[in-house]
Design a protein around this motif. Structure first.
Motif, PDB file in Angstrom:
ATOM      1  N   GLU A 164     -46.510 -43.010   8.464  1.00 19.92           N
ATOM      2  CA  GLU A 164     -45.554 -43.336   9.526  1.00 19.92           C
ATOM      3  C   GLU A 164     -44.136 -43.511   8.998  1.00 19.92           C
ATOM      4  N   ASP A 165     -43.998 -43.677   7.682  1.00 18.78           N
ATOM      5  CA  ASP A 165     -42.669 -43.840   7.101  1.00 18.78           C
ATOM      6  C   ASP A 165     -41.987 -42.503   6.808  1.00 18.78           C
ATOM      7  N   ALA A 166     -42.710 -41.395   6.996  1.00 17.81           N
ATOM      8  CA  ALA A 166     -42.116 -40.074   6.789  1.00 17.81           C
ATOM      9  C   ALA A 166     -41.099 -39.789   7.889  1.00 17.81           C
ATOM     10  N   PRO A 167     -40.096 -38.953   7.617  1.00 15.59           N
ATOM     11  CA  PRO A 167     -39.079 -38.660   8.630  1.00 15.59           C
ATOM     12  C   PRO A 167     -39.690 -38.036   9.890  1.00 15.59           C
ATOM     13  N   GLU A 168     -39.298 -38.519  11.037  1.00 13.18           N
ATOM     14  CA  GLU A 168     -39.760 -37.938  12.295  1.00 13.18           C
ATOM     15  C   GLU A 168     -39.115 -36.580  12.544  1.00 13.18           C
ATOM     16  N   PHE A 169     -37.902 -36.428  12.072  1.00 16.37           N
ATOM     17  CA  PHE A 169     -37.134 -35.197  12.289  1.00 16.37           C
ATOM     18  C   PHE A 169     -36.255 -34.989  11.074  1.00 16.37           C
ATOM     19  N   MET A 170     -36.509 -33.926  10.305  1.00 14.88           N
ATOM     20  CA  MET A 170     -35.757 -33.697   9.077  1.00 14.88           C
ATOM     21  C   MET A 170     -35.166 -32.291   9.077  1.00 14.88           C
ATOM     22  N   PRO A 171     -33.884 -32.146   9.399  1.00 14.29           N
ATOM     23  CA  PRO A 171     -33.234 -30.832   9.311  1.00 14.29           C
ATOM     24  C   PRO A 171     -33.211 -30.357   7.865  1.00 14.29           C
ATOM     25  N   TYR A 172     -33.327 -29.055   7.684  1.00  9.16           N
ATOM     26  CA  TYR A 172     -33.202 -28.485   6.342  1.00  9.16           C
ATOM     27  C   TYR A 172     -32.533 -27.121   6.458  1.00  9.16           C
ATOM     28  N   GLY A 173     -32.412 -26.405   5.349  1.00 13.74           N
ATOM     29  CA  GLY A 173     -31.678 -25.141   5.362  1.00 13.74           C
ATOM     30  C   GLY A 173     -30.201 -25.366   5.612  1.00 13.74           C
ATOM     31  N   LEU A 174     -29.686 -26.515   5.164  1.00 18.72           N
ATOM     32  CA  LEU A 174     -28.304 -26.882   5.496  1.00 18.72           C
ATOM     33  C   LEU A 174     -27.268 -26.137   4.669  1.00 18.72           C
ATOM     34  N   THR A 175     -27.724 -25.335   3.708  1.00 19.65           N
ATOM     35  CA  THR A 175     -26.807 -24.441   3.006  1.00 19.65           C
ATOM     36  C   THR A 175     -26.603 -23.144   3.783  1.00 19.65           C
ATOM     37  N   LEU A 176     -27.284 -23.012   4.925  1.00 19.45           N
ATOM     38  CA  LEU A 176     -27.168 -21.845   5.803  1.00 19.45           C
ATOM     39  C   LEU A 176     -27.532 -20.552   5.080  1.00 19.45           C
ATOM     40  N   ASN A 177     -28.583 -20.647   4.272  1.00 21.46           N
ATOM     41  CA  ASN A 177     -29.030 -19.482   3.508  1.00 21.46           C
ATOM     42  C   ASN A 177     -30.558 -19.424   3.531  1.00 21.46           C
ATOM     43  N   HIS A 178     -31.133 -19.576   4.702  1.00 25.25           N
ATOM     44  CA  HIS A 178     -32.585 -19.615   4.847  1.00 25.25           C
ATOM     45  C   HIS A 178     -33.215 -18.307   4.360  1.00 25.25           C
ATOM     46  N   LYS A 179     -34.332 -18.418   3.647  1.00 25.55           N
ATOM     47  CA  LYS A 179     -34.923 -17.230   3.035  1.00 25.55           C
ATOM     48  C   LYS A 179     -35.455 -16.229   4.063  1.00 25.55           C
TER      49      LYS A 179
END
Length: 308
Positions: A164-179
């Protein structure tokens, strides 16, 4: 004759899912390297060359190595990594992408399984570009949320340890270079890179991908009904399709649009919402990132290749 299937990387998340799906089938023979030889390159080469179809569930570099180890003209390959998704000589494994795609997969020697994130946006955008409702250079943005299983073993262990301590919502790919950008651009038939902003949620699997459209800049602004009709026509009558298009409705909210709705299935449901007065539309795809987004798509492609 029973086809021999080798899953290279069968102990990873996708590999385990595929093996579970195939374990009770009588029309195939699953072959595996002995546990004590699992990390031997020679053992991998032996089983890759003994297989009728090899399914690669590996990191990109390891998948490329596996392909290089195949020395015969008979072993066919389904690669679940992102190593070959836009590579020459490989067929993209999204069976519903075009009317002839399932046939192309059935006859292919090398099939690149789609990524979970691009598959929904491709399903939504390709019909609109093909119909001329969106230009290829349209500034596309994609966002959404996926279960943490999409991040592989490390992320799974991290989330399950934190609970339950894990992030509920975690954005990623913030370098805008998603594979996954190259395959999304290529198979949605876009001439410029989309902007992708994915996120991980505190649930194991399932996903929603969202494509918002600001249409007012277009010389001719398509109505919501036109967008929906183009997408619905694209998928109408496809044999053995697992993609369905929801009715076009003006609704404020819907409890059925939630990321875990198709968990444990291979289904994908597409939605179109629009406000014509504002020249805005919202496209959505709901599916299981481990079903149609990974292992389910691999098994779908395997079945097509076995028939072909």
């Amino acid at each position: 004759m029973t086809a021999k299937i080798f899953i290279d990387g069968e102990h990873g998340t996708t590999g385990l899912q595929i093996r579970t799906r195939l374990s009770e089938r009588g029309d195939i023979e699953l072959i595996s390297t002995p546990l004590e030889r699992r990390k031997e390159t020679a053992a991998r080469a032996e089983f890759l060359n003994a297989a009728d179809i090899a399914i690669l569930c590996l990191p990109d570099d390891a998948a490329r190595e596996s392909v290089s180890l195949i020395e015969n003209d008979t072993t066919r390959v389904i690669d679940a990594s992102s190593a070959h998704r836009v590579a020459e000589g490989w067929t993209y494994g999204f069976a519903e992408m075009d009317r002839g795609q399932a046939k192309a997969i059935a006859g292919a020697k090398r099939v690149a399984n789609p990524g979970c994130w691009p598959q929904g946006p491709i399903a939504l955008l390709r019909p609109l570009v093909a119909a001329g409702l969106l230009p290829a250079d349209f500034p596309v943005t994609v966002n959404g949320i996926s279960g943490y299983s999409g991040g592989g073993r490390g992320m799974i262990e991290d989330y399950e340890t934190k609970g339950e301590d894990a992030p509920e919502f975690m954005p990623y790919g913030l370098t805008l270079n998603h594979k996954h950008l190259p395959e999304l651009r290529a198979y949605a038939r876009l001439s410029r890179d989309p902007l992708m902003q994915p996120a991980v949620g505190n649930f194991a699997q399932g996903m929603i991908s969202v494509v918002p459209l600001q249409l007012g800049q277009l010389d001719r602004v398509p109505r919501g009904e036109e967008l929906h009709a183009a997408i619905a026509d694209h998928y109408a009558g496809l044999e053995d399709s697992v993609v369905e298009v929801a009715p076009f409705e003006a609704i404020e909210r819907s409890a059925e649009i939630e990321p875990e709705r198709f968990n444990g299935t291979d289904g994908m449901r597409l939605y179109v919402f629009a406000n014509d007065a504002r020249a805005q539309a919202l496209l959505m795809a709901v599916y299981d990132n481990l079903g149609k987004g990974a292992s389910g798509a691999a098994v779908q492609n395997l079945d097509l290749m076995l028939k072909g």
